[in-house]
Design a protein around this motif. Structure first.
Motif, PDB file in Angstrom:
ATOM      1  N   ASN A 272      -6.557  -7.734  26.182  1.00  0.00           N
ATOM      2  CA  ASN A 272      -7.503  -6.372  26.453  1.00  0.00           C
ATOM      3  C   ASN A 272      -6.592  -5.302  25.558  1.00  0.00           C
ATOM      4  O   ASN A 272      -6.956  -4.206  25.666  1.00  0.00           O
ATOM      5  N   SER A 273      -5.639  -5.784  24.744  1.00  0.00           N
ATOM      6  CA  SER A 273      -4.893  -4.951  23.775  1.00  0.00           C
ATOM      7  C   SER A 273      -4.265  -3.643  24.258  1.00  0.00           C
ATOM      8  O   SER A 273      -4.089  -2.745  23.747  1.00  0.00           O
ATOM      9  N   TYR A 274      -3.861  -3.929  25.387  1.00  0.00           N
ATOM     10  CA  TYR A 274      -2.914  -2.911  26.019  1.00  0.00           C
ATOM     11  C   TYR A 274      -1.509  -3.405  25.813  1.00  0.00           C
ATOM     12  O   TYR A 274      -1.225  -4.382  25.605  1.00  0.00           O
ATOM     13  N   LYS A 275      -0.759  -2.148  25.681  1.00  0.00           N
ATOM     14  CA  LYS A 275       0.969  -2.564  25.477  1.00  0.00           C
ATOM     15  C   LYS A 275       1.582  -1.882  26.668  1.00  0.00           C
ATOM     16  O   LYS A 275       1.473  -0.829  26.964  1.00  0.00           O
ATOM     17  N   LYS A 276       2.386  -2.879  27.088  1.00  0.00           N
ATOM     18  CA  LYS A 276       3.439  -2.353  28.297  1.00  0.00           C
ATOM     19  C   LYS A 276       4.321  -1.438  27.798  1.00  0.00           C
ATOM     20  O   LYS A 276       5.033  -1.201  26.786  1.00  0.00           O
ATOM     21  N   ALA A 277       4.590  -0.355  28.943  1.00  0.00           N
ATOM     22  CA  ALA A 277       5.359   0.832  28.669  1.00  0.00           C
ATOM     23  C   ALA A 277       6.777   0.281  29.060  1.00  0.00           C
ATOM     24  O   ALA A 277       6.994  -0.896  29.322  1.00  0.00           O
ATOM     25  N   GLU A 278       7.811   1.111  28.754  1.00  0.00           N
ATOM     26  CA  GLU A 278       9.166   0.781  28.914  1.00  0.00           C
ATOM     27  C   GLU A 278       9.398   0.761  30.689  1.00  0.00           C
ATOM     28  O   GLU A 278      10.333  -0.126  31.005  1.00  0.00           O
ATOM     29  N   GLU A 279       8.592   1.378  31.308  1.00  0.00           N
ATOM     30  CA  GLU A 279       8.998   1.402  32.887  1.00  0.00           C
ATOM     31  C   GLU A 279       8.547   0.283  33.330  1.00  0.00           C
ATOM     32  O   GLU A 279       7.756  -0.645  33.056  1.00  0.00           O
ATOM     33  N   PRO A 280       9.412  -0.219  34.384  1.00  0.00           N
ATOM     34  CA  PRO A 280       9.213  -1.373  34.976  1.00  0.00           C
ATOM     35  C   PRO A 280       8.013  -1.767  35.855  1.00  0.00           C
ATOM     36  O   PRO A 280       7.621  -0.815  36.557  1.00  0.00           O
ATOM     37  N   PRO A 281       7.507  -2.707  36.021  1.00  0.00           N
ATOM     38  CA  PRO A 281       6.320  -2.984  36.834  1.00  0.00           C
ATOM     39  C   PRO A 281       6.892  -3.170  38.209  1.00  0.00           C
ATOM     40  O   PRO A 281       7.726  -3.089  38.433  1.00  0.00           O
ATOM     41  N   PHE A 282       5.587  -2.988  39.147  1.00  0.00           N
ATOM     42  CA  PHE A 282       5.908  -2.832  40.725  1.00  0.00           C
ATOM     43  C   PHE A 282       4.690  -3.265  41.470  1.00  0.00           C
ATOM     44  O   PHE A 282       3.680  -3.306  40.869  1.00  0.00           O
ATOM     45  N   GLU A 283       5.015  -3.423  42.691  1.00  0.00           N
ATOM     46  CA  GLU A 283       3.923  -4.124  43.813  1.00  0.00           C
ATOM     47  C   GLU A 283       3.953  -3.087  44.591  1.00  0.00           C
ATOM     48  O   GLU A 283       4.996  -2.659  45.282  1.00  0.00           O
ATOM     49  N   ILE A 284       2.780  -2.614  45.225  1.00  0.00           N
ATOM     50  CA  ILE A 284       2.761  -1.912  46.469  1.00  0.00           C
ATOM     51  C   ILE A 284       1.634  -2.352  47.382  1.00  0.00           C
ATOM     52  O   ILE A 284       0.630  -2.991  47.175  1.00  0.00           O
ATOM     53  N   TYR A 285       2.334  -2.607  48.723  1.00  0.00           N
ATOM     54  CA  TYR A 285       1.708  -3.439  49.579  1.00  0.00           C
ATOM     55  C   TYR A 285       0.737  -2.683  50.726  1.00  0.00           C
ATOM     56  O   TYR A 285       1.363  -1.370  51.005  1.00  0.00           O
ATOM     57  N   HIS A 286      -0.302  -3.151  51.142  1.00  0.00           N
ATOM     58  CA  HIS A 286      -1.125  -2.256  51.826  1.00  0.00           C
ATOM     59  C   HIS A 286      -1.381  -2.936  53.467  1.00  0.00           C
ATOM     60  O   HIS A 286      -2.086  -2.516  54.232  1.00  0.00           O
ATOM     61  N   ASN A 287      -0.781  -4.015  53.386  1.00  0.00           N
ATOM     62  CA  ASN A 287      -0.499  -4.678  55.008  1.00  0.00           C
ATOM     63  C   ASN A 287       0.826  -5.402  55.091  1.00  0.00           C
ATOM     64  O   ASN A 287       1.566  -5.502  54.226  1.00  0.00           O
ATOM     65  N   ASP A 288       0.896  -5.830  56.275  1.00  0.00           N
ATOM     66  CA  ASP A 288       1.751  -7.048  56.789  1.00  0.00           C
ATOM     67  C   ASP A 288       1.445  -8.230  56.523  1.00  0.00           C
ATOM     68  O   ASP A 288       0.399  -8.443  57.507  1.00  0.00           O
ATOM     69  N   PHE A 289       1.519  -9.257  55.631  1.00  0.00           N
ATOM     70  CA  PHE A 289       0.926 -10.341  55.631  1.00  0.00           C
ATOM     71  C   PHE A 289       1.048 -11.329  56.950  1.00  0.00           C
ATOM     72  O   PHE A 289       0.112 -12.147  57.039  1.00  0.00           O
ATOM     73  N   ARG A 290       2.062 -10.975  57.675  1.00  0.00           N
ATOM     74  CA  ARG A 290       2.258 -11.778  59.199  1.00  0.00           C
ATOM     75  C   ARG A 290       0.992 -11.321  59.881  1.00  0.00           C
ATOM     76  O   ARG A 290       0.821 -12.302  60.888  1.00  0.00           O
ATOM     77  N   GLU A 291       0.342 -10.355  59.706  1.00  0.00           N
ATOM     78  CA  GLU A 291      -0.490  -9.786  60.837  1.00  0.00           C
ATOM     79  C   GLU A 291      -1.817 -10.258  59.929  1.00  0.00           C
ATOM     80  O   GLU A 291      -3.246 -10.142  60.893  1.00  0.00           O
ATOM     81  N   HIS A 292      -1.998 -10.596  58.865  1.00  0.00           N
ATOM     82  CA  HIS A 292      -3.224 -11.050  58.285  1.00  0.00           C
ATOM     83  C   HIS A 292      -3.728 -12.389  58.871  1.00  0.00           C
ATOM     84  O   HIS A 292      -2.999 -13.398  59.043  1.00  0.00           O
ATOM     85  N   ILE A 293      -5.117 -12.656  59.226  1.00  0.00           N
ATOM     86  CA  ILE A 293      -5.484 -14.131  59.716  1.00  0.00           C
ATOM     87  C   ILE A 293      -5.213 -15.006  59.086  1.00  0.00           C
ATOM     88  O   ILE A 293      -5.054 -16.198  59.394  1.00  0.00           O
ATOM     89  N   GLU A 294      -5.389 -14.927  57.565  1.00  0.00           N
ATOM     90  CA  GLU A 294      -4.944 -15.999  56.598  1.00  0.00           C
ATOM     91  C   GLU A 294      -3.476 -15.897  56.004  1.00  0.00           C
ATOM     92  O   GLU A 294      -3.169 -16.396  54.920  1.00  0.00           O
ATOM     93  N   ASN A 295      -2.587 -14.973  56.703  1.00  0.00           N
ATOM     94  CA  ASN A 295      -1.415 -14.870  56.032  1.00  0.00           C
ATOM     95  C   ASN A 295      -1.419 -14.341  54.614  1.00  0.00           C
ATOM     96  O   ASN A 295      -0.500 -14.908  53.879  1.00  0.00           O
ATOM     97  N   LYS A 296      -2.300 -13.543  54.322  1.00  0.00           N
ATOM     98  CA  LYS A 296      -2.318 -13.077  52.997  1.00  0.00           C
ATOM     99  C   LYS A 296      -1.763 -11.339  52.881  1.00  0.00           C
ATOM    100  O   LYS A 296      -1.939 -10.874  53.620  1.00  0.00           O
ATOM    101  N   CYS A 297      -1.407 -11.483  51.627  1.00  0.00           N
ATOM    102  CA  CYS A 297      -0.933 -10.015  51.397  1.00  0.00           C
ATOM    103  C   CYS A 297      -2.135  -9.404  50.387  1.00  0.00           C
ATOM    104  O   CYS A 297      -2.653  -9.908  49.699  1.00  0.00           O
ATOM    105  N   ILE A 298      -2.492  -8.063  51.220  1.00  0.00           N
ATOM    106  CA  ILE A 298      -3.245  -7.117  50.070  1.00  0.00           C
ATOM    107  C   ILE A 298      -2.320  -6.224  49.312  1.00  0.00           C
ATOM    108  O   ILE A 298      -1.604  -5.348  49.902  1.00  0.00           O
TER     109      ILE A 298
END
Length: 306
Positions: A272-298
């Motif tokens: 889609n023709s975007y270019k990554k900036a210098e800043e590092p990529p990151f993840e933000i979690y919205h749940n504890d996967f151990r409490e998910h019925i299918e052990n999934k991370c949101i």
């Protein structure tokens, strides 16, 4: 009397400071004397501490980080001068740069530049001149299409302006022991009363790329995102994710799907023709996967873009 545990915490805190300084100054002089002075240790003492905590000598670490930086440039800038690149990142000759590069990647910088798969940055523009290249192109295009189809089925992607995010973190190297670090950070955050705040999120910042760095040496920050005040204890560091425009992919995935999700999101970025900036990529979690019925991370995967 100062306890041994307190001394070790101080060592980690000062080494974290040096790691950040190295990361931000790879194109500058990084001598043992200057870095040990910044850490407020003698050169001899600092050298011993650095190797004990990081597992590499200071010189080996700096050379590796500089080589990895040049690889990052070669991946995204096909026509960059290799000679200029080597001088920019502290190598006094093209031959010394080539030797160091081959030690890590098994080929010269010029060979790497020619074989760089990003030459197929747009699958519609992939060209071939003979049957062998055509076969490579077809495999590459098939892989691209598989990732794009997968992400279409498993993610909601948006372009967002992300505000500045403050965090407390623990620095971790490598893919092993990550869950233990998260558990330690949650325990600390609970004691600080941070987890009770509904705005508090767990996160992870990647300071190295798995495409470039050995998985056991990838540096990451395991984080608690919070605007609340807290006391620094143990090996807890503090920092800020700068405000930026990001590609944000919302996923609901198992822990085994993270690698594919990141690969697919970067492919989506290129297509889609975007270019990554210098800043590092990151993840933000919205749940504890151990409490998910299918052990999934949101989870939201973020790629800062220009």
């Amino acid at each position: 009397m100062i306890s041994k545990n307190s001394i070790e915490k101080d060592y980690i805190s000062r080494i974290n400071l040096i790691l950040k300084h190295i990361e931000n100054n790879l194109d500058s002089e990084l001598s043992l004397d200057s870095l040990s002075g910044l850490a407020l240790y003698s050169p001899f003492h600092f050298h011993r501490i650095f190797k004990a905590i990081i597992g590499e000598t200071l010189r080996a670490y700096i050379i590796r980080k500089r080589i990895e930086k040049t690889v990052s440039v070669l991946l995204h800038k096909r026509h960059v001068s290799i000679t200029e690149l080597s001088l920019q990142y502290g190598f006094n000759s093209n031959s010394s740069f080539t030797r160091a590069f081959k030690k890590f990647y098994g080929m010269s910088p010029s060979e790497f530049q020619k074989k760089n798969p990003n030459k197929f940055s747009k699958i519609r523009k992939a060209e071939s001149k003979n049957g062998q290249e055509n076969l490579i192109s077809e495999k590459y295009i098939c892989n691209i299409n598989n990732h794009l189809n997968w992400i279409k089925m498993n993610a909601n992607i948006e372009i967002k302006e992300i505000p500045e995010l403050k965090f407390a973190s623990i620095t971790h190297f490598g893919i092993h022991g990550v869950e233990d670090v998260f558990n330690r950070l949650v325990k600390w955050a609970n004691a600080e009363g941070l987890i009770k705040n509904p705005e508090t999120k767990m996160a992870r910042i990647f300071h190295d790329s798995f495409k470039i760095t050995d998985p056991d040496k990838v540096r990451m920050s395991i984080c608690v995102l919070t605007n609340k005040s807290f006391s620094l204890k143990e090996d807890i560091d503090t920092g800020t994710i700068k405000s930026s425009k990001c590609i944000v992919g919302r996923f609901e995935i198992t822990t085994n799907d993270f690698e594919k999700s990141w690969s697919s999101l970067f492919i989506w970025m290129n297509e889609n023709s975007y270019k990554k900036a210098e800043e590092p990529p990151f993840e933000i979690y919205h749940n504890d996967f151990r409490e998910h019925i299918e052990n999934k991370c949101i989870v939201d995967l973020h790629i800062p873009i220009e």
